[in-house]
Design an enzyme around this catalytic site. Sequence first.
Site, PDB file in Angstrom:
ATOM      1  N   LYS A 266     -10.452  -5.953   8.139  1.00  0.00           N
ATOM      2  CA  LYS A 266      -9.415  -5.584   9.105  1.00  0.00           C
ATOM      3  C   LYS A 266      -9.849  -6.103  10.466  1.00  0.00           C
ATOM      4  O   LYS A 266     -10.962  -5.792  10.923  1.00  0.00           O
ATOM      5  CB  LYS A 266      -9.250  -4.062   9.152  1.00  0.00           C
ATOM      6  CG  LYS A 266      -8.625  -3.498   7.877  1.00  0.00           C
ATOM      7  CD  LYS A 266      -8.494  -1.995   7.934  1.00  0.00           C
ATOM      8  CE  LYS A 266      -7.797  -1.488   6.672  1.00  0.00           C
ATOM      9  NZ  LYS A 266      -7.897  -0.023   6.537  1.00  0.00           N
TER      10      LYS A 266
ATOM     11  N   GLU B  49     -11.246   1.209  -3.691  1.00  0.00           N
ATOM     12  CA  GLU B  49     -11.598   0.970  -2.292  1.00  0.00           C
ATOM     13  C   GLU B  49     -12.209   2.206  -1.639  1.00  0.00           C
ATOM     14  O   GLU B  49     -11.663   3.299  -1.737  1.00  0.00           O
ATOM     15  CB  GLU B  49     -10.310   0.561  -1.558  1.00  0.00           C
ATOM     16  CG  GLU B  49     -10.524   0.058  -0.156  1.00  0.00           C
ATOM     17  CD  GLU B  49      -9.211  -0.411   0.473  1.00  0.00           C
ATOM     18  OE1 GLU B  49      -8.247  -0.706  -0.280  1.00  0.00           O
ATOM     19  OE2 GLU B  49      -9.150  -0.479   1.702  1.00  0.00           O
TER      20      GLU B  49
ATOM     21  N   ASP C  79     -14.321  -0.882   2.899  1.00  0.00           N
ATOM     22  CA  ASP C  79     -13.410  -0.995   4.042  1.00  0.00           C
ATOM     23  C   ASP C  79     -14.082  -0.339   5.248  1.00  0.00           C
ATOM     24  O   ASP C  79     -14.756  -1.008   6.039  1.00  0.00           O
ATOM     25  CB  ASP C  79     -12.073  -0.314   3.660  1.00  0.00           C
ATOM     26  CG  ASP C  79     -11.081  -0.188   4.804  1.00  0.00           C
ATOM     27  OD1 ASP C  79     -11.415  -0.495   5.944  1.00  0.00           O
ATOM     28  OD2 ASP C  79      -9.927   0.252   4.567  1.00  0.00           O
TER      29      ASP C  79
ATOM     30  N   LYS D  21      -2.900   5.065  -2.644  1.00  0.00           N
ATOM     31  CA  LYS D  21      -3.842   5.937  -1.958  1.00  0.00           C
ATOM     32  C   LYS D  21      -4.130   7.111  -2.894  1.00  0.00           C
ATOM     33  O   LYS D  21      -3.203   7.655  -3.522  1.00  0.00           O
ATOM     34  CB  LYS D  21      -3.240   6.446  -0.650  1.00  0.00           C
ATOM     35  CG  LYS D  21      -3.003   5.350   0.390  1.00  0.00           C
ATOM     36  CD  LYS D  21      -4.305   4.897   1.021  1.00  0.00           C
ATOM     37  CE  LYS D  21      -4.065   3.892   2.138  1.00  0.00           C
ATOM     38  NZ  LYS D  21      -5.324   3.451   2.780  1.00  0.00           N
TER      39      LYS D  21
ATOM     40  N   SER E 182       0.868  -1.163   0.000  1.00  0.00           N
ATOM     41  CA  SER E 182       0.000   0.000   0.000  1.00  0.00           C
ATOM     42  C   SER E 182       0.910   1.220   0.000  1.00  0.00           C
ATOM     43  O   SER E 182       1.745   1.366   0.892  1.00  0.00           O
ATOM     44  CB  SER E 182      -0.868  -0.037   1.263  1.00  0.00           C
ATOM     45  OG  SER E 182      -1.619   1.134   1.374  1.00  0.00           O
TER      46      SER E 182
ATOM     47  N   ASP F 145      -7.172   3.282  -3.270  1.00  0.00           N
ATOM     48  CA  ASP F 145      -7.926   3.420  -2.026  1.00  0.00           C
ATOM     49  C   ASP F 145      -8.149   4.900  -1.763  1.00  0.00           C
ATOM     50  O   ASP F 145      -7.190   5.662  -1.600  1.00  0.00           O
ATOM     51  CB  ASP F 145      -7.139   2.791  -0.871  1.00  0.00           C
ATOM     52  CG  ASP F 145      -7.916   2.812   0.441  1.00  0.00           C
ATOM     53  OD1 ASP F 145      -9.086   3.266   0.443  1.00  0.00           O
ATOM     54  OD2 ASP F 145      -7.367   2.359   1.465  1.00  0.00           O
TER      55      ASP F 145
ATOM     56  N   LYS G  88      -1.235  -1.034  -4.311  1.00  0.00           N
ATOM     57  CA  LYS G  88      -2.409  -0.218  -3.984  1.00  0.00           C
ATOM     58  C   LYS G  88      -1.950   1.217  -3.805  1.00  0.00           C
ATOM     59  O   LYS G  88      -1.011   1.483  -3.055  1.00  0.00           O
ATOM     60  CB  LYS G  88      -3.039  -0.751  -2.696  1.00  0.00           C
ATOM     61  CG  LYS G  88      -4.098   0.142  -2.083  1.00  0.00           C
ATOM     62  CD  LYS G  88      -4.864  -0.597  -1.018  1.00  0.00           C
ATOM     63  CE  LYS G  88      -4.767   0.101   0.324  1.00  0.00           C
ATOM     64  NZ  LYS G  88      -5.529  -0.605   1.368  1.00  0.00           N
TER      65      LYS G  88
ATOM     66  N   GLY H 189      -4.320  -3.236   6.058  1.00  0.00           N
ATOM     67  CA  GLY H 189      -3.360  -2.909   7.106  1.00  0.00           C
ATOM     68  C   GLY H 189      -3.689  -1.610   7.817  1.00  0.00           C
ATOM     69  O   GLY H 189      -4.407  -0.756   7.289  1.00  0.00           O
TER      70      GLY H 189
HETATM   71 MG   LIG Z   1      -8.731   1.183   2.962  1.00  0.00          MG
END
Ligand SMILES: [Mg+2]
Length: 382
Positions: free
Chosen positions: A263, A214, A239, A164, A136, A189, A162, A291
């Site tokens: 999570k 996400e 999420d 952000k 990530s 995400d 992934k 995570g």
């Molecule tokens: Mg997320």
Amino acid sequence: MKIAAIHAREINMQLIAPFETSFGVTHHRRILLLEVCSEDGASGWGEVTAAEGPFYNSETTDTAWIVLRNFLAPLLVGKTIETPEETLHYMAPVRGHEMAKAGLECAVWDLMAKCQSTSLSQLLGGTRAEISSGVSLGIHEDIGKLLDRIAQELAAGYQRVKLKIKPGKDVEVVSAVRNRFPDIALTVDANSAYRLTDTALLKKLDAFNLTYIEQPLEWNEIYQHSKLQRQLETRICLDECIHNLRDAQAAIELGACKVINIKLGRVCGHAAARKMQDYCMGHGVPVWSGGMLEAGVGRAHNIAMSSLPGFVLPGDVSASKRYWEEDIIVPPVEVSAQGTIRVPDSPGIGFEVNKRRVEKLTVREEEWTATRSAGGVPVGAS
Ligand SMILES: [Mg+2]
């Protein structure tokens, strides 16, 4: 097995590099570690995954400490537990505070696995000897630096990337990454940074063959995601807004997502995570482990959870050395050249907690027992 005491510690750890999401930049972590001790001297470890501020969800390191000390620990110490699933039952009078509860619940699972001389993965019903690892990557100001970083991570073996994203750091960034790496498994995400009125912009992401996008919309909203998913080709992964099995059922029935990120902290621990992955598997919805910038104890629990059969997509669990100069577990989490992490088969979480390291990092600690609870308040009084 009788729970005799809970030893709580706050440790402070510096991240190797700052991590930026749509809600801010994290430089260092304040992490709560919980050691649940049985009457016969065995102990299990859990990590509270709450962040320093209430920006991912409403919990923080400090709220978790207070809720654990004043409410959750008194509900658990002195109790006799036959199966780890009973832990949540004892904590049920407290509403919310999932991450605080999960810290204790996970510690009880570790303790129970150790008492039965079995690995946590095996006790949970895990079916994988190794799990797939992805990375990530936080928001980067400089696209060139981001591309270089991705090249490094791919060379290290990681199976998916992934990114952000946030408004202003989305389509252009994803386009540049996809151009440079046409075939990699790529996801984004948004951490709730967009609104339904941004649908036209989000539809542009359909051009980049993303595995999923996400949590694009509000952190506590399922229905709006169902409206968005109908207009996107890209699968939505939820999420922040999925806290339990009922939320997962609602989201899947409404068509609000086609993937779920589980999570442990957000869903109250292993028992709930296991139920959710089972339900999702039955409905053809892949799940993976997200995570929370965990230290080693949290990372070890994520590895055990990811060995369950529903976890079919690469998760965020990556090597300790990507985050920490020195982790708090021995050995540290390592990733193979193929981007996999071996699931330990030794008892409990399968990693030793490095107590010397933990002591060095500890900034406060307390022990909560049945006869001596926080602030001198008798446990029974709560
Ligand atoms: Mg997320």
